[in-house]
Design a protein around this motif. Sequence first.
Motif, PDB file in Angstrom:
ATOM      1  N   GLN A 297       7.009  10.540  -6.542  1.00 22.01           N
ATOM      2  CA  GLN A 297       7.698  11.482  -5.657  1.00 22.01           C
ATOM      3  C   GLN A 297       7.366  11.230  -4.190  1.00 22.01           C
ATOM      4  OE1 GLN A 297       6.423  15.138  -7.474  1.00 22.01           O
ATOM      5  NE2 GLN A 297       7.923  14.977  -9.148  1.00 22.01           N
ATOM      6  N   ARG A 298       6.147  10.786  -3.933  1.00 17.72           N
ATOM      7  CA  ARG A 298       5.789  10.429  -2.548  1.00 17.72           C
ATOM      8  C   ARG A 298       6.643   9.261  -2.071  1.00 17.72           C
ATOM      9  NH1 ARG A 298       2.933   6.636   0.100  1.00 17.72           N
ATOM     10  NH2 ARG A 298       2.432   5.590  -1.854  1.00 17.72           N
ATOM     11  N   LEU A 299       6.760   8.210  -2.912  1.00 20.33           N
ATOM     12  CA  LEU A 299       7.561   7.046  -2.541  1.00 20.33           C
ATOM     13  C   LEU A 299       9.032   7.402  -2.423  1.00 20.33           C
ATOM     14  CD1 LEU A 299       5.781   4.417  -4.816  1.00 20.33           C
ATOM     15  CD2 LEU A 299       5.810   4.409  -2.310  1.00 20.33           C
ATOM     16  N   ALA A 300       9.508   8.256  -3.337  1.00 27.11           N
ATOM     17  CA  ALA A 300      10.903   8.700  -3.276  1.00 27.11           C
ATOM     18  C   ALA A 300      11.175   9.451  -1.971  1.00 27.11           C
ATOM     19  CB  ALA A 300      11.230   9.575  -4.478  1.00 27.11           C
ATOM     20  N   ARG A 301      10.213  10.266  -1.560  1.00 34.21           N
ATOM     21  CA  ARG A 301      10.377  11.002  -0.302  1.00 34.21           C
ATOM     22  C   ARG A 301      10.466  10.040   0.881  1.00 34.21           C
ATOM     23  NH1 ARG A 301       5.700  13.048   0.114  1.00 34.21           N
ATOM     24  NH2 ARG A 301       5.016  11.928   1.983  1.00 34.21           N
ATOM     25  N   LEU A 302       9.626   9.002   0.862  1.00 37.79           N
ATOM     26  CA  LEU A 302       9.678   8.021   1.939  1.00 37.79           C
ATOM     27  C   LEU A 302      11.044   7.343   2.000  1.00 37.79           C
ATOM     28  CD1 LEU A 302       6.196   6.215   1.586  1.00 37.79           C
ATOM     29  CD2 LEU A 302       6.804   8.137   3.058  1.00 37.79           C
ATOM     30  N   LEU A 303      11.566   6.982   0.816  1.00 34.59           N
ATOM     31  CA  LEU A 303      12.854   6.278   0.762  1.00 34.59           C
ATOM     32  C   LEU A 303      14.030   7.193   1.090  1.00 34.59           C
ATOM     33  CD1 LEU A 303      12.898   3.792  -2.268  1.00 34.59           C
ATOM     34  CD2 LEU A 303      13.178   3.272   0.160  1.00 34.59           C
ATOM     35  N   ASN A 304      13.898   8.471   0.792  1.00 34.76           N
ATOM     36  CA  ASN A 304      15.015   9.398   0.977  1.00 34.76           C
ATOM     37  C   ASN A 304      15.157   9.899   2.410  1.00 34.76           C
ATOM     38  OD1 ASN A 304      15.954   9.257  -1.662  1.00 34.76           O
ATOM     39  ND2 ASN A 304      14.569  10.874  -2.362  1.00 34.76           N
ATOM     40  N   ASP A 305      14.244   9.536   3.264  1.00 34.06           N
ATOM     41  CA  ASP A 305      14.408   9.813   4.689  1.00 34.06           C
ATOM     42  C   ASP A 305      15.742   9.187   5.128  1.00 34.06           C
ATOM     43  OD1 ASP A 305      14.309   8.803   7.531  1.00 34.06           O
ATOM     44  OD2 ASP A 305      12.515  10.039   7.563  1.00 34.06           O
ATOM     45  N   VAL A 308      15.572   5.857   6.829  1.00 31.24           N
ATOM     46  CA  VAL A 308      15.098   4.808   5.927  1.00 31.24           C
ATOM     47  C   VAL A 308      16.200   4.426   4.953  1.00 31.24           C
ATOM     48  CG1 VAL A 308      13.402   4.236   4.140  1.00 31.24           C
ATOM     49  CG2 VAL A 308      12.684   5.508   6.177  1.00 31.24           C
ATOM     50  N   GLN A 309      16.900   5.440   4.406  1.00 34.11           N
ATOM     51  CA  GLN A 309      18.017   5.173   3.491  1.00 34.11           C
ATOM     52  C   GLN A 309      19.027   4.225   4.129  1.00 34.11           C
ATOM     53  OE1 GLN A 309      19.709   6.128   0.481  1.00 34.11           O
ATOM     54  NE2 GLN A 309      17.641   6.471  -0.317  1.00 34.11           N
ATOM     55  N   PRO A 333      13.617  -0.127   9.445  1.00 28.07           N
ATOM     56  CA  PRO A 333      13.554   1.332   9.313  1.00 28.07           C
ATOM     57  C   PRO A 333      12.999   1.913  10.608  1.00 28.07           C
ATOM     58  CG  PRO A 333      11.734   0.320   8.146  1.00 28.07           C
ATOM     59  CD  PRO A 333      12.631  -0.793   8.584  1.00 28.07           C
ATOM     60  N   PRO A 334      13.273   3.175  10.916  1.00 30.15           N
ATOM     61  CA  PRO A 334      12.768   3.767  12.165  1.00 30.15           C
ATOM     62  C   PRO A 334      11.242   3.630  12.268  1.00 30.15           C
ATOM     63  CG  PRO A 334      14.344   5.227  11.107  1.00 30.15           C
ATOM     64  CD  PRO A 334      14.084   4.122  10.136  1.00 30.15           C
ATOM     65  N   LEU A 335      10.785   3.176  13.411  1.00 36.42           N
ATOM     66  CA  LEU A 335       9.347   2.949  13.580  1.00 36.42           C
ATOM     67  C   LEU A 335       8.550   4.247  13.575  1.00 36.42           C
ATOM     68  CD1 LEU A 335       9.267   0.051  16.231  1.00 36.42           C
ATOM     69  CD2 LEU A 335       9.136  -0.082  13.731  1.00 36.42           C
ATOM     70  N   ASP A 336       9.224   5.365  13.825  1.00 35.07           N
ATOM     71  CA  ASP A 336       8.520   6.651  13.777  1.00 35.07           C
ATOM     72  C   ASP A 336       8.634   7.321  12.411  1.00 35.07           C
ATOM     73  OD1 ASP A 336      11.194   7.303  13.846  1.00 35.07           O
ATOM     74  OD2 ASP A 336      11.032   8.765  15.474  1.00 35.07           O
ATOM     75  N   SER A 337       9.256   6.633  11.451  1.00 36.87           N
ATOM     76  CA  SER A 337       9.383   7.199  10.102  1.00 36.87           C
ATOM     77  C   SER A 337       8.040   7.156   9.389  1.00 36.87           C
ATOM     78  CB  SER A 337      10.427   6.429   9.290  1.00 36.87           C
ATOM     79  OG  SER A 337      10.035   5.079   9.115  1.00 36.87           O
ATOM     80  N   GLU A 338       7.927   7.995   8.373  1.00 38.39           N
ATOM     81  CA  GLU A 338       6.674   8.074   7.615  1.00 38.39           C
ATOM     82  C   GLU A 338       6.354   6.746   6.945  1.00 38.39           C
ATOM     83  OE1 GLU A 338       4.580  11.267   4.512  1.00 38.39           O
ATOM     84  OE2 GLU A 338       6.704  11.455   5.053  1.00 38.39           O
ATOM     85  N   ILE A 339       7.385   6.037   6.504  1.00 38.01           N
ATOM     86  CA  ILE A 339       7.158   4.793   5.767  1.00 38.01           C
ATOM     87  C   ILE A 339       6.550   3.712   6.655  1.00 38.01           C
ATOM     88  CG2 ILE A 339       9.345   3.521   6.135  1.00 38.01           C
ATOM     89  CD1 ILE A 339       9.361   3.199   3.005  1.00 38.01           C
ATOM     90  N   GLU A 343       0.369   3.905   4.661  1.00 38.57           N
ATOM     91  CA  GLU A 343       0.367   2.799   3.707  1.00 38.57           C
ATOM     92  C   GLU A 343       1.399   3.072   2.622  1.00 38.57           C
ATOM     93  OE1 GLU A 343      -2.928   0.225   1.149  1.00 38.57           O
ATOM     94  OE2 GLU A 343      -3.438   2.226   1.894  1.00 38.57           O
ATOM     95  N   ILE A 344       2.267   2.094   2.353  1.00 38.25           N
ATOM     96  CA  ILE A 344       3.363   2.311   1.412  1.00 38.25           C
ATOM     97  C   ILE A 344       2.853   2.410  -0.018  1.00 38.25           C
ATOM     98  CG2 ILE A 344       5.491   1.348   0.453  1.00 38.25           C
ATOM     99  CD1 ILE A 344       5.993   0.116   3.241  1.00 38.25           C
ATOM    100  N   PHE A 345       2.049   1.457  -0.452  1.00 41.41           N
ATOM    101  CA  PHE A 345       1.477   1.477  -1.798  1.00 41.41           C
ATOM    102  C   PHE A 345       2.561   1.579  -2.863  1.00 41.41           C
ATOM    103  CE2 PHE A 345      -2.498   2.136  -4.268  1.00 41.41           C
ATOM    104  CZ  PHE A 345      -3.316   1.319  -3.503  1.00 41.41           C
ATOM    105  N   GLY A 346       3.536   0.720  -2.759  1.00 44.77           N
ATOM    106  CA  GLY A 346       4.634   0.703  -3.713  1.00 44.77           C
ATOM    107  C   GLY A 346       5.539  -0.485  -3.440  1.00 44.77           C
ATOM    108  N   PRO A 347       6.610  -0.647  -4.234  1.00 45.05           N
ATOM    109  CA  PRO A 347       7.432  -1.865  -4.198  1.00 45.05           C
ATOM    110  C   PRO A 347       8.511  -1.861  -3.114  1.00 45.05           C
ATOM    111  CG  PRO A 347       8.186  -0.446  -5.955  1.00 45.05           C
ATOM    112  CD  PRO A 347       7.005   0.245  -5.342  1.00 45.05           C
TER     113      PRO A 347
END
Length: 481
Positions: A297-305, A308-309, A333-339, A343-347
Amino acid sequence: MDETVDQSLREMRETFASGRTRSVKWRKTQLEAIIEMVKDNEDKMCDVLFQDLGKHSTEAFRDELGFVMRSATTALNCLDKWVVPKKSNLPLLFYPSTGKVISEPYGAVLVLSSWNFPISLSLDPMIGAISAGNTVLLKASELSPNASAFLAKTIPSYLDSKAIKVIEGGPDVATILLKHQWDKIFFTGSPKIGKIIMAAAAEYLTPVTLELGGKCPTIVDHHSVSKDMKSVVKRISGGKWGSCSGQACISVDYVLVEQSFASSLIEMLKPMIRSFFGENPKESGCLSRIVTKKHFQRLARLLNDPGVQASIVYGGSMDEEKLYIEPTILLNPPLDSEIMNEEIFGPILPIITLRDIQESIGFIKSKPKPLAIYAFTKDENLKTRILSETSSGSVTFNDVMIQYMCDALPFGGVGESGIGRYHGKYSFECFSHEKAIMEGSLAADLEARYPPWNSFKLTFLRLAFREAYFKLVLFILGLTK
């Protein structure tokens, strides 16, 4: 649990006080037992790693079982050399005194391991602690429950159970453990938890080694490596998706490349992903899954920004039920985005474009110090700038992640990416206190050391501290002032 920890720690301290763990024979016996344990239980270890993380048995052997056996074998073969006191060459001023440094164990060591490599990140620091002659309590991660249960059940059958102990449990157990006084704490995990551990250790002034993480950048200088781009792309892909699906502290976090080459790099990455995992990575059996729903869910949240999408140029599909996230490529992706700020820690692989690859130095310097910097370049000037102008736990040129597997080099972070180092002899040193030993002689005395003070003694000391021995002889003989 409080009583269990108290009893375990008391037994460990009694065992250490008996002197048993200081014996080189005892240390070697434990190291041999670790090798035997891994060999005897290879299939079971692969099974629990698949259950917890979906790791293929080949990946499990490469990153965990084989690594542990190599680490233990190195320690076993080198221990006699490591424990020998190191002679020190003292300045002539101290003659005829002699000096040496001996390595002594700390005592009772607490190892807090991580879930992403639950076998190797448990046993590898334990190998260092045992090599140095300590007793060890391992807190295995609750996020890899099958691997943790296996270690808790199996280790006592092979190792000295009065000196080496394993405790399972969640954050509440870790909290209880950190309330106790340890002689050394070793932790692998996130900077957030690292700060909590450091604060707890401060109460007793306990020395810590913190192996944390960070956003490991990868520089691609396509001008100088254009003839080798297939290897570059393969190594980046392996470093991002081929080890626990990017859930590794030394994984490639993002790529820096010149804008003019970005589309070419992306078009080379796509078929490489397919060559690794096929047209349907979910069913390939070669891509580890995300460890828990919370992490998914953390990674999904990062991607759903939304920003980022909009940057997704490949992949992006997700399946929460199967804890699957497709290998995904982002372009700017936006440099101010959470991703781009955790640390991404995912694919998920962001590609950040620059006008000139030399700008990568400033980009990296604007971020917290990473655990590793990777740079694909043959430009010696760029290499020099990376080494002299950036700070990181390690720098690897023209490859990724292999520095972790090389026990001839220290592994560790700097700043937010960690404190301390280990692997090979550095693991032995990590869990040892280097004690200085100096033996003076009663045959002679240096009167300039003692009152009453006078100008002769002051001049003598000035020359002695400068190690100006020829002038000192002339001064003593009265031939100079």
